[in-house]
Scaffold this motif. Sequence first.
Motif, PDB file in Angstrom:
ATOM      1  N   ASP A 171     123.258 -22.834 -22.221  1.00  0.00           N
ATOM      2  CA  ASP A 171     124.128 -23.699 -22.128  1.00  0.00           C
ATOM      3  C   ASP A 171     125.313 -22.984 -23.790  1.00  0.00           C
ATOM      4  N   SER A 172     124.099 -22.398 -24.582  1.00  0.00           N
ATOM      5  CA  SER A 172     124.503 -21.257 -25.941  1.00  0.00           C
ATOM      6  C   SER A 172     125.473 -20.790 -25.376  1.00  0.00           C
ATOM      7  N   THR A 173     125.821 -19.893 -24.377  1.00  0.00           N
ATOM      8  CA  THR A 173     125.787 -18.827 -23.675  1.00  0.00           C
ATOM      9  C   THR A 173     127.662 -19.126 -23.078  1.00  0.00           C
ATOM     10  N   MET A 174     127.921 -20.381 -22.834  1.00  0.00           N
ATOM     11  CA  MET A 174     129.011 -20.190 -21.657  1.00  0.00           C
ATOM     12  C   MET A 174     129.961 -20.016 -22.794  1.00  0.00           C
ATOM     13  N   GLU A 175     130.556 -19.583 -23.492  1.00  0.00           N
ATOM     14  CA  GLU A 175     132.049 -19.439 -23.328  1.00  0.00           C
ATOM     15  C   GLU A 175     131.911 -17.722 -23.751  1.00  0.00           C
ATOM     16  N   GLU A 176     130.871 -17.226 -23.778  1.00  0.00           N
ATOM     17  CA  GLU A 176     131.135 -15.459 -23.529  1.00  0.00           C
ATOM     18  C   GLU A 176     130.231 -15.201 -22.061  1.00  0.00           C
ATOM     19  N   ARG A 177     130.359 -16.270 -20.874  1.00  0.00           N
ATOM     20  CA  ARG A 177     130.218 -16.109 -19.544  1.00  0.00           C
ATOM     21  C   ARG A 177     131.584 -16.303 -19.420  1.00  0.00           C
ATOM     22  N   MET A 178     132.456 -17.233 -19.400  1.00  0.00           N
ATOM     23  CA  MET A 178     133.534 -17.355 -19.185  1.00  0.00           C
ATOM     24  C   MET A 178     134.093 -16.083 -19.165  1.00  0.00           C
ATOM     25  N   ASP A 179     134.363 -15.737 -20.810  1.00  0.00           N
ATOM     26  CA  ASP A 179     134.605 -14.944 -20.793  1.00  0.00           C
ATOM     27  C   ASP A 179     135.073 -13.245 -20.109  1.00  0.00           C
ATOM     28  N   MET A 180     133.221 -13.039 -19.570  1.00  0.00           N
ATOM     29  CA  MET A 180     133.251 -12.036 -18.533  1.00  0.00           C
ATOM     30  C   MET A 180     133.614 -13.084 -17.397  1.00  0.00           C
ATOM     31  N   LEU A 181     133.877 -13.600 -16.368  1.00  0.00           N
ATOM     32  CA  LEU A 181     134.191 -13.975 -15.329  1.00  0.00           C
ATOM     33  C   LEU A 181     135.692 -14.201 -15.521  1.00  0.00           C
ATOM     34  N   THR A 182     136.568 -14.428 -16.991  1.00  0.00           N
ATOM     35  CA  THR A 182     137.665 -14.802 -17.458  1.00  0.00           C
ATOM     36  C   THR A 182     138.633 -12.643 -16.934  1.00  0.00           C
ATOM     37  N   SER A 183     137.474 -12.080 -17.519  1.00  0.00           N
ATOM     38  CA  SER A 183     137.762 -10.639 -17.456  1.00  0.00           C
ATOM     39  C   SER A 183     137.776  -9.665 -16.105  1.00  0.00           C
ATOM     40  N   HIS A 184     136.921 -10.503 -15.287  1.00  0.00           N
ATOM     41  CA  HIS A 184     136.397 -10.243 -13.824  1.00  0.00           C
ATOM     42  C   HIS A 184     137.244 -10.261 -13.419  1.00  0.00           C
ATOM     43  N   ARG A 185     137.698 -11.597 -12.989  1.00  0.00           N
ATOM     44  CA  ARG A 185     139.182 -12.297 -12.429  1.00  0.00           C
ATOM     45  C   ARG A 185     140.631 -10.901 -12.462  1.00  0.00           C
ATOM     46  N   GLU A 186     140.591 -10.353 -13.329  1.00  0.00           N
ATOM     47  CA  GLU A 186     141.613  -9.878 -13.947  1.00  0.00           C
ATOM     48  C   GLU A 186     141.242  -8.864 -12.799  1.00  0.00           C
ATOM     49  N   ARG A 187     140.498  -8.478 -13.320  1.00  0.00           N
ATOM     50  CA  ARG A 187     140.231  -6.805 -12.673  1.00  0.00           C
ATOM     51  C   ARG A 187     140.109  -7.246 -10.847  1.00  0.00           C
ATOM     52  N   VAL A 188     139.619  -8.984 -10.512  1.00  0.00           N
ATOM     53  CA  VAL A 188     140.102  -8.734  -9.354  1.00  0.00           C
ATOM     54  C   VAL A 188     141.655  -9.045  -8.769  1.00  0.00           C
ATOM     55  N   LEU A 189     142.543  -9.539  -9.377  1.00  0.00           N
ATOM     56  CA  LEU A 189     143.587  -9.330  -8.897  1.00  0.00           C
ATOM     57  C   LEU A 189     144.655  -8.147  -8.793  1.00  0.00           C
ATOM     58  N   GLY A 190     143.810  -7.558  -9.900  1.00  0.00           N
ATOM     59  CA  GLY A 190     144.325  -6.081  -9.479  1.00  0.00           C
ATOM     60  C   GLY A 190     144.555  -5.601  -8.644  1.00  0.00           C
ATOM     61  N   GLU A 191     143.200  -5.726  -8.008  1.00  0.00           N
ATOM     62  CA  GLU A 191     142.606  -4.948  -6.962  1.00  0.00           C
ATOM     63  C   GLU A 191     143.016  -5.592  -5.750  1.00  0.00           C
ATOM     64  N   MET A 192     143.395  -7.364  -5.771  1.00  0.00           N
ATOM     65  CA  MET A 192     144.039  -7.598  -4.436  1.00  0.00           C
ATOM     66  C   MET A 192     145.252  -6.874  -4.402  1.00  0.00           C
ATOM     67  N   ALA A 193     145.806  -6.542  -5.659  1.00  0.00           N
ATOM     68  CA  ALA A 193     147.667  -6.076  -5.624  1.00  0.00           C
ATOM     69  C   ALA A 193     147.502  -4.945  -5.298  1.00  0.00           C
ATOM     70  N   LYS A 194     147.229  -4.489  -5.534  1.00  0.00           N
ATOM     71  CA  LYS A 194     146.329  -2.694  -4.925  1.00  0.00           C
ATOM     72  C   LYS A 194     146.452  -2.834  -3.186  1.00  0.00           C
ATOM     73  N   TRP A 195     145.171  -3.582  -3.188  1.00  0.00           N
ATOM     74  CA  TRP A 195     145.759  -3.724  -1.278  1.00  0.00           C
ATOM     75  C   TRP A 195     146.479  -4.197  -0.694  1.00  0.00           C
ATOM     76  N   ARG A 196     147.176  -5.729  -1.274  1.00  0.00           N
ATOM     77  CA  ARG A 196     148.344  -5.849  -0.767  1.00  0.00           C
ATOM     78  C   ARG A 196     149.086  -5.045  -0.792  1.00  0.00           C
ATOM     79  N   GLU A 197     149.665  -4.249  -1.634  1.00  0.00           N
ATOM     80  CA  GLU A 197     150.335  -2.834  -1.657  1.00  0.00           C
ATOM     81  C   GLU A 197     150.205  -1.943  -0.032  1.00  0.00           C
ATOM     82  N   ASN A 198     148.650  -2.027  -0.695  1.00  0.00           N
ATOM     83  CA  ASN A 198     148.438  -0.553   0.645  1.00  0.00           C
ATOM     84  C   ASN A 198     148.754  -1.028   1.880  1.00  0.00           C
TER      85      ASN A 198
END
Length: 326
Positions: A73-100
């Motif tokens: 549990d001591s690493t929960m915050e760092e793991r959350m930050d990793m997933l948050t950053s990854h989520r932003e990348r996924v949203l960006g890719e989804m936007a490009k896929w929707r445009e394509n």
Amino acid sequence: MKIGEFSERTGLPVSTLHFYERKGLICPERNRSGHREYSDADLSWVAFIERLKETGMPLAQIKRYADLRAQGDSTMEERMDMLTSHRERVLGEMAKWRENLSHLDDKIAYYESKIEKEETEGKPLILQQASPLDDYLAYDEIIDFHDADVAALAHSLHQDAADDTDFIRIAYEFVRDSIPHSADIDEDALPCSASDVLTAGHGICFAKSHLLAALLRCEGVPAGLCYQRIVLDDKEPSTLVLHGLNGVYLEDEDRWIRLDARGNKGDIDAQFSLDGEQLAYPIRPNLGEADLLGVFAKPIPPVVEALQKNSSRSELWQNLPSAIED
């Protein structure tokens, strides 16, 4: 559960599970015999790994996440930050896929509309037979626009043109009117390549289409070969042979048109037209005639073989090709 059952339930091959284990992504318990024992928690964890992979997280980052998870549990915050950053990348890719996807939908709708219009108007659908479009700009031994005389003629015709469409018209009318059909002038020689046609000063339909394709390609206009099956002589309507013409790509309009440079005489009145085809031989389906759909990047083998194996036009007239394939 044993590895076989675990593999079946995760849908992953045993080799992949071993790979994950070597990379430290999964660490199954071992029983007294040293055999791996997987739990329901392992099922959930592997499913999460697959989601990270499918959404584009690099393996190194997944390994980093797995290491943090193992620390508790001591690493929960760092793991959350990793997933948050990854989520932003996924949203960006989804936007490009929707445009394509939107662009693909637009292109599909364009083709559906075009096909429906062609079918409604009873016009032959012109289909590109090669991909990419660069294939229709290629040089070969038949469409030999690198020949000095062919290139010089192409450059000269292009200089007189206002734009690419005007150049297409000028080149077409040159081949149609300045290079007579061999039969019309009773010439028996049988040129095949573009340069041979230019040297001879005449050619049959196939040969003339090779010259027009070469002239257009030389100046960067995609051009190919088209074919019809027509009656050779109305006195013998059962004899059907191939007739050669050209397909030319109009870049500004993203479409192909067909042009027939056979040469006009009598009832034959082929013209350059962007609005509707005016070819040398209107098709008569009741006689078995047909437009053979497609724009070919290279002359079809039966045509090349016929031009090269027969020693004269007179001989060829007894052996004209009648089908696209041998």
